[in-house]
Design a protein around this motif. Structure first.
Motif, PDB file in Angstrom:
ATOM      1  N   SER A 157       0.795  -1.323   0.103  1.00  0.00           N
ATOM      2  CA  SER A 157      -0.083   0.168  -0.130  1.00  0.00           C
ATOM      3  C   SER A 157       0.901   1.258   0.085  1.00  0.00           C
ATOM      4  CB  SER A 157      -0.908   0.041   1.012  1.00  0.00           C
ATOM      5  OG  SER A 157      -0.265  -0.275   2.440  1.00  0.00           O
ATOM      6  N   HIS A 158       2.049   1.227   0.643  1.00  0.00           N
ATOM      7  CA  HIS A 158       3.007   2.358   0.581  1.00  0.00           C
ATOM      8  C   HIS A 158       3.394   2.807  -1.100  1.00  0.00           C
ATOM      9  CE1 HIS A 158       5.157  -1.183   1.069  1.00  0.00           C
ATOM     10  NE2 HIS A 158       6.595  -0.504   1.068  1.00  0.00           N
ATOM     11  N   PHE A 159       3.613   1.895  -1.639  1.00  0.00           N
ATOM     12  CA  PHE A 159       3.813   2.124  -3.010  1.00  0.00           C
ATOM     13  C   PHE A 159       2.390   2.358  -3.984  1.00  0.00           C
ATOM     14  CE2 PHE A 159       7.394  -0.950  -2.052  1.00  0.00           C
ATOM     15  CZ  PHE A 159       8.410   0.037  -2.045  1.00  0.00           C
ATOM     16  N   ASP A 160       1.384   1.699  -3.547  1.00  0.00           N
ATOM     17  CA  ASP A 160       0.243   2.375  -4.340  1.00  0.00           C
ATOM     18  C   ASP A 160      -0.139   3.654  -3.943  1.00  0.00           C
ATOM     19  OD1 ASP A 160      -0.099  -0.365  -5.274  1.00  0.00           O
ATOM     20  OD2 ASP A 160      -1.227  -1.190  -3.553  1.00  0.00           O
ATOM     21  N   SER A 161       0.012   4.258  -2.750  1.00  0.00           N
ATOM     22  CA  SER A 161      -0.418   5.510  -2.515  1.00  0.00           C
ATOM     23  C   SER A 161       0.705   6.431  -3.347  1.00  0.00           C
ATOM     24  CB  SER A 161       0.049   5.681  -0.993  1.00  0.00           C
ATOM     25  OG  SER A 161       1.503   5.609  -0.702  1.00  0.00           O
ATOM     26  N   LEU A 162       1.834   6.195  -3.462  1.00  0.00           N
ATOM     27  CA  LEU A 162       2.773   7.127  -4.524  1.00  0.00           C
ATOM     28  C   LEU A 162       2.049   6.971  -5.897  1.00  0.00           C
ATOM     29  CD1 LEU A 162       6.368   5.637  -3.672  1.00  0.00           C
ATOM     30  CD2 LEU A 162       5.101   7.557  -2.554  1.00  0.00           C
ATOM     31  N   ALA A 163       1.698   6.110  -6.385  1.00  0.00           N
ATOM     32  CA  ALA A 163       0.891   5.945  -7.624  1.00  0.00           C
ATOM     33  C   ALA A 163      -0.389   6.836  -7.785  1.00  0.00           C
ATOM     34  CB  ALA A 163       0.597   4.584  -7.993  1.00  0.00           C
ATOM     35  N   ALA A 164      -0.963   6.862  -6.734  1.00  0.00           N
ATOM     36  CA  ALA A 164      -2.193   7.976  -6.569  1.00  0.00           C
ATOM     37  C   ALA A 164      -2.004   9.209  -6.508  1.00  0.00           C
ATOM     38  CB  ALA A 164      -2.964   7.450  -5.136  1.00  0.00           C
ATOM     39  N   GLU A 165      -0.796   9.477  -6.085  1.00  0.00           N
ATOM     40  CA  GLU A 165      -0.004  10.929  -6.011  1.00  0.00           C
ATOM     41  C   GLU A 165       0.666  11.301  -7.200  1.00  0.00           C
ATOM     42  OE1 GLU A 165       2.172  11.588  -2.534  1.00  0.00           O
ATOM     43  OE2 GLU A 165       0.755  10.696  -1.194  1.00  0.00           O
ATOM     44  N   GLN A 166       0.690  10.289  -8.360  1.00  0.00           N
ATOM     45  CA  GLN A 166       1.454  10.479  -9.649  1.00  0.00           C
ATOM     46  C   GLN A 166       2.747  10.737  -9.458  1.00  0.00           C
ATOM     47  OE1 GLN A 166      -0.268  10.850 -12.837  1.00  0.00           O
ATOM     48  NE2 GLN A 166      -1.845   9.872 -11.346  1.00  0.00           N
ATOM     49  N   LEU A 167       3.670  10.057  -8.343  1.00  0.00           N
ATOM     50  CA  LEU A 167       4.673   9.898  -8.275  1.00  0.00           C
ATOM     51  C   LEU A 167       5.489   8.489  -8.657  1.00  0.00           C
ATOM     52  CD1 LEU A 167       7.437  11.219  -7.020  1.00  0.00           C
ATOM     53  CD2 LEU A 167       6.928  10.019  -5.095  1.00  0.00           C
ATOM     54  N   PRO A 168       6.036   8.662  -9.783  1.00  0.00           N
ATOM     55  CA  PRO A 168       6.411   7.203 -10.491  1.00  0.00           C
ATOM     56  C   PRO A 168       7.400   6.586  -9.801  1.00  0.00           C
ATOM     57  CG  PRO A 168       7.635   9.188 -11.664  1.00  0.00           C
ATOM     58  CD  PRO A 168       6.641   9.671 -10.430  1.00  0.00           C
ATOM     59  N   VAL A 169       7.150   5.056  -9.693  1.00  0.00           N
ATOM     60  CA  VAL A 169       7.720   4.097  -9.177  1.00  0.00           C
ATOM     61  C   VAL A 169       8.064   3.036 -10.153  1.00  0.00           C
ATOM     62  CG1 VAL A 169       7.956   2.574  -7.209  1.00  0.00           C
ATOM     63  CG2 VAL A 169       6.830   4.566  -7.000  1.00  0.00           C
ATOM     64  N   VAL A 170       9.578   2.719 -10.258  1.00  0.00           N
ATOM     65  CA  VAL A 170      10.267   1.755 -10.926  1.00  0.00           C
ATOM     66  C   VAL A 170      10.693   0.891 -10.044  1.00  0.00           C
ATOM     67  CG1 VAL A 170      11.545   0.757 -12.749  1.00  0.00           C
ATOM     68  CG2 VAL A 170      10.413   3.010 -12.927  1.00  0.00           C
ATOM     69  N   PHE A 171      10.440  -0.654 -10.177  1.00  0.00           N
ATOM     70  CA  PHE A 171      11.070  -1.588  -9.155  1.00  0.00           C
ATOM     71  C   PHE A 171      12.093  -2.281 -10.070  1.00  0.00           C
ATOM     72  CE2 PHE A 171       6.733  -1.205  -7.528  1.00  0.00           C
ATOM     73  CZ  PHE A 171       7.097  -1.176  -6.241  1.00  0.00           C
ATOM     74  N   VAL A 172      13.141  -2.770  -9.300  1.00  0.00           N
ATOM     75  CA  VAL A 172      14.216  -3.280 -10.156  1.00  0.00           C
ATOM     76  C   VAL A 172      14.867  -4.563  -9.298  1.00  0.00           C
ATOM     77  CG1 VAL A 172      15.795  -1.907  -8.585  1.00  0.00           C
ATOM     78  CG2 VAL A 172      16.503  -2.720 -10.955  1.00  0.00           C
ATOM     79  N   ALA A 173      14.886  -5.647 -10.052  1.00  0.00           N
ATOM     80  CA  ALA A 173      15.357  -6.890  -9.320  1.00  0.00           C
ATOM     81  C   ALA A 173      14.269  -7.365  -8.872  1.00  0.00           C
ATOM     82  CB  ALA A 173      16.498  -6.840  -8.423  1.00  0.00           C
ATOM     83  N   ARG A 174      13.825  -6.997  -7.491  1.00  0.00           N
ATOM     84  CA  ARG A 174      12.695  -7.627  -6.769  1.00  0.00           C
ATOM     85  C   ARG A 174      11.311  -6.647  -6.966  1.00  0.00           C
ATOM     86  NH1 ARG A 174      14.762  -8.530  -0.680  1.00  0.00           N
ATOM     87  NH2 ARG A 174      16.901  -9.573  -1.282  1.00  0.00           N
ATOM     88  N   ASP A 175      10.585  -7.189  -7.622  1.00  0.00           N
ATOM     89  CA  ASP A 175       9.276  -6.262  -8.108  1.00  0.00           C
ATOM     90  C   ASP A 175       8.124  -6.838  -7.359  1.00  0.00           C
ATOM     91  OD1 ASP A 175       9.054  -8.627  -9.335  1.00  0.00           O
ATOM     92  OD2 ASP A 175       7.955  -7.843 -11.223  1.00  0.00           O
ATOM     93  N   ILE A 176       6.974  -6.293  -7.503  1.00  0.00           N
ATOM     94  CA  ILE A 176       5.795  -6.874  -6.824  1.00  0.00           C
ATOM     95  C   ILE A 176       4.531  -7.181  -7.850  1.00  0.00           C
ATOM     96  CG2 ILE A 176       6.253  -5.157  -5.033  1.00  0.00           C
ATOM     97  CD1 ILE A 176       4.191  -3.515  -5.920  1.00  0.00           C
ATOM     98  N   PRO A 177       3.774  -8.114  -7.629  1.00  0.00           N
ATOM     99  CA  PRO A 177       2.800  -8.503  -8.706  1.00  0.00           C
ATOM    100  C   PRO A 177       1.738  -7.353  -8.608  1.00  0.00           C
ATOM    101  CG  PRO A 177       2.218  -9.205  -6.319  1.00  0.00           C
ATOM    102  CD  PRO A 177       3.586  -8.837  -6.112  1.00  0.00           C
ATOM    103  N   THR A 178       1.954  -6.390  -9.665  1.00  0.00           N
ATOM    104  CA  THR A 178       1.083  -5.221  -9.883  1.00  0.00           C
ATOM    105  C   THR A 178       1.142  -4.988 -11.353  1.00  0.00           C
ATOM    106  OG1 THR A 178       1.012  -2.806  -9.570  1.00  0.00           O
ATOM    107  CG2 THR A 178       3.130  -3.694  -9.351  1.00  0.00           C
ATOM    108  N   CYS A 179       0.147  -4.525 -11.922  1.00  0.00           N
ATOM    109  CA  CYS A 179       0.229  -3.992 -13.292  1.00  0.00           C
ATOM    110  C   CYS A 179       0.257  -2.293 -13.381  1.00  0.00           C
ATOM    111  CB  CYS A 179      -0.919  -4.517 -14.002  1.00  0.00           C
ATOM    112  SG  CYS A 179      -2.580  -3.685 -13.397  1.00  0.00           S
ATOM    113  N   ILE A 180       0.197  -1.769 -12.195  1.00  0.00           N
ATOM    114  CA  ILE A 180       0.198  -0.234 -12.244  1.00  0.00           C
ATOM    115  C   ILE A 180       1.788   0.450 -12.036  1.00  0.00           C
ATOM    116  CG2 ILE A 180      -2.054  -0.127 -11.310  1.00  0.00           C
ATOM    117  CD1 ILE A 180      -0.719   0.840  -8.792  1.00  0.00           C
ATOM    118  N   HIS A 181       2.748  -0.513 -11.704  1.00  0.00           N
ATOM    119  CA  HIS A 181       3.965   0.160 -11.793  1.00  0.00           C
ATOM    120  C   HIS A 181       4.881  -0.848 -12.928  1.00  0.00           C
ATOM    121  CE1 HIS A 181       3.253   2.147  -8.071  1.00  0.00           C
ATOM    122  NE2 HIS A 181       2.910   1.049  -7.584  1.00  0.00           N
TER     123      HIS A 181
END
Length: 342
Positions: free
Chosen positions: A137-161
């Motif tokens: 949820s701490h990463f999802d809240s960043l997406a809601a604020e339009q702050l881009p996030v890119v995961f590297v090496a270890r990602d999460i099961p999501t289609c929004i990042h």
């Protein structure tokens, strides 16, 4: 500080040239609405007066600094040092600075890291999640604020990042086939925590390879461990204590790989004659161990560069999620080579 060494402000330049502060600001940004002669005059004065851009003032106006935030679980490891090197290289080319934070494999520190980077008004974040992270949820809240996030090496099961990962399943599949080609028939896998997507992907490749080879998948040969040396050595001990001891181990990162090697040696066993060993690792000195360790290299620096390139494209407005997969490089050495390869 002497007057000569003091950094000039926009106000100082404007006063010297008899221009408005707004005109000076636009001229320094190369705004074509300002005549070429005026732009050149302003640039000359800025150089002579030791002017440097005030990023803090700019951030107050735009709400954003030319900073990229990075969160890693192990800043001191060679793998993540290499990822950071790639990020910094690409960021510098695009005019961004990098601030990195270490979560120490702790979920709550990771949450603090995201909050602190948000307070610093970074333009975007590159993150590699901890082995504890199950709530995103701490990463999802960043997406809601339009702050881009890119995961590297270890990602999460999501289609929004967006994410940049290794070809985990394919690499594990290829390594399992290599062990089978050496005559190994009791192939074990030493995994990290099952909640990590990286772990499930690599385990999937291992299981698919066993199916393709028409070899049984034995649950006792799938050993889970936290990503630390002590836990990985204990998990390896459990594998070696089985009534039918594995004749090969595939380790899913460099911490697990070196822990397995140490445990095998401590039990008086030889590699590869008693047990073949191969693992994921970008550690350069793997080839200088005795025996030299077979590895699957993640191309960590390239992963960092790619993650930064994608993040900057998001910062510039292209928010479409990108899933980039970087091919691994399998390097066969003494620890797994029972037969001469053609």
């Amino acid at each position: 500080m002497t007057e000569q060494n003091r950094h000039a402000s926009l106000k100082d330049i404007a006063a010297r040239l008899g221009l408005s502060i707004a005109t000076v600001s636009r001229a320094l940004k190369g705004n074509p609405a300002i005549s070429k002669a005026t732009r050149e005059k302003v640039m000359q004065a800025a150089s002579e007066m030791n002017y440097s851009k005030n990023f803090i003032a700019d951030s107050l106006r735009s709400g954003q600094l030319p900073l990229i935030g990075v969160i890693v679980p192990h800043a001191v490891t060679l793998f993540y040092s290499s990822v950071l090197d790639g990020i910094e290289h690409m960021a510098a080319q695009e005019g961004y600075a990098v601030i990195s934070m270490n979560s120490h494999e702790n979920y709550y520190e990771e949450c603090d890291n995201t909050r602190n980077l948000r307070k610093l008004h970074v333009a975007g974040i590159i993150a590699s999640v901890t082995q504890q992270t199950a709530d995103f949820s701490h990463f999802d809240s960043l997406a809601a604020e339009q702050l881009p996030v890119v995961f590297v090496a270890r990602d999460i099961p999501t289609c929004i990042h967006s994410s940049v990962t290794a070809d985990c399943a394919e690499a594990a599949h290829r390594a399992t086939f290599h062990l089978a080609e050496q005559g190994c028939r009791r192939i074990a896998i030493l995994c990290g925590p099952g909640r990590l997507k990286m772990v499930t992907d690599r385990k999937h490749g291992y299981i698919e390879a066993l199916h393709d080879l028409r070899m049984p998948v034995k649950p006792e040969y799938v050993a889970y461990s936290d990503i630390n040396t002590e836990a990985a050595m204990a998990a390896t001990e459990r594998l070696l204590a089985l009534p039918e001891r594995p004749d090969a181990i595939l380790a899913l990162n460099d911490t697990l790989l070196f822990a397995a090697m140490k445990t095998i040696k401590r039990n008086g066993l030889s590699m590869p004659s008693d047990i073949a060993l191969i693992g994921f690792s970008d550690v350069e000195y793997a080839e200088y161990t005795s025996p030299a360790l077979s590895t699957i290299e993640d191309q960590s620096r390239l992963m960092g560069e790619t993650a930064c390139r994608i993040l900057i494209s998001h910062i510039k407005g292209n928010m479409k999620p990108i899933k980039e997969i970087i091919p691994t490089i399998q390097k066969i050495r003494e620890s797994s080579l029972k037969k001469k390869e053609a």
